[in-house]
Design an enzyme around this catalytic site. Structure first.
Site, short mmCIF file in Angstrom:
data_model
loop_
_atom_site.label_atom_id
_atom_site.label_comp_id
_atom_site.label_asym_id
_atom_site.label_seq_id
_atom_site.Cartn_x
_atom_site.Cartn_y
_atom_site.Cartn_z
N CYS A 65 3.44 -7.83 2.59
CA CYS A 65 3.90 -8.55 1.51
C CYS A 65 5.22 -9.23 2.05
O CYS A 65 5.89 -9.84 1.57
CB CYS A 65 4.12 -7.86 0.22
SG CYS A 65 5.06 -6.42 0.71
N CYS A 134 5.76 -1.31 -3.36
CA CYS A 134 7.28 -1.40 -3.48
C CYS A 134 7.73 0.16 -3.52
O CYS A 134 8.78 0.49 -2.80
CB CYS A 134 7.68 -2.05 -4.40
SG CYS A 134 7.25 -4.02 -4.39
#
Length: 165
Positions: A65, A134
């Site tokens: 990402c 994350c």
């Protein structure tokens, strides 16, 4: 008159379709208010002296990402984390996860900070499944910073031993 009506209808339809299919609207709806708060008001942004023996630095990234996270901790002589800073390149969830992680490690011992899990961060921020990476990055950054700090402490001990010999 009919032409004005059609033009107004067409512009209203265009405005409605933009609202309906707007990517910004979708993004705003998917972030929880805690994520938005940490993104708009990040805590502990910055850097500490990476060369200091009582500072540990963790630098982690997710190639899939593109998120990159640097998290630093400063530990006092008793083993308590007295300061933490971060710099993150990534989405709002990555920034929020970093910000929350720095808040959580402050005041903890090195061993207590190791117990912070990505699932706890994700739960606190109400991250959707697509953003769980994350919180995993934040956990990895904490572990990397603690590992760096412990490595420096080991080197410090070895220097003392060599100095006494």
């Amino acid at each position: 008159m009919a032409a004005v009506y059609l033009r107004n209808s067409a512009s209203s339809l265009l405005l409605f379709s933009r609202r309906l299919f707007s990517p910004q609207l979708t993004v705003l709806c998917s972030y929880h208010e805690k994520v938005v708060d940490h993104y708009e008001n990040p805590r502990n942004v910055g850097s500490l002296d990476k060369n200091s023996k009582n500072v540990g630095t963790g630098l982690v990234g997710a190639p899939a990402c593109g998120d990159v996270m640097k998290l630093q901790i400063q530990v006092d002589d008793t083993g308590k984390i007295v300061d933490a800073r971060f710099k993150t390149f990534g989405c709002g969830s990555a920034i929020a996860s970093s910000s929350l992680a720095t808040e959580w490690v402050k005041g903890k011992s090195v061993d207590e900070a190791l117990k912070i899990k990505n699932t706890d961060i994700a739960k606190e921020l109400c991250l959707p499944p697509v953003k769980l990476h994350c919180s995993m990055l934040a956990e990895d950054a904490i572990k990397a910073a603690l590992s760096d700090y412990r490595l420096k402490q080991q080197e410090k001990k070895e220097e003392r031993v060599q100095a006494t010999n």
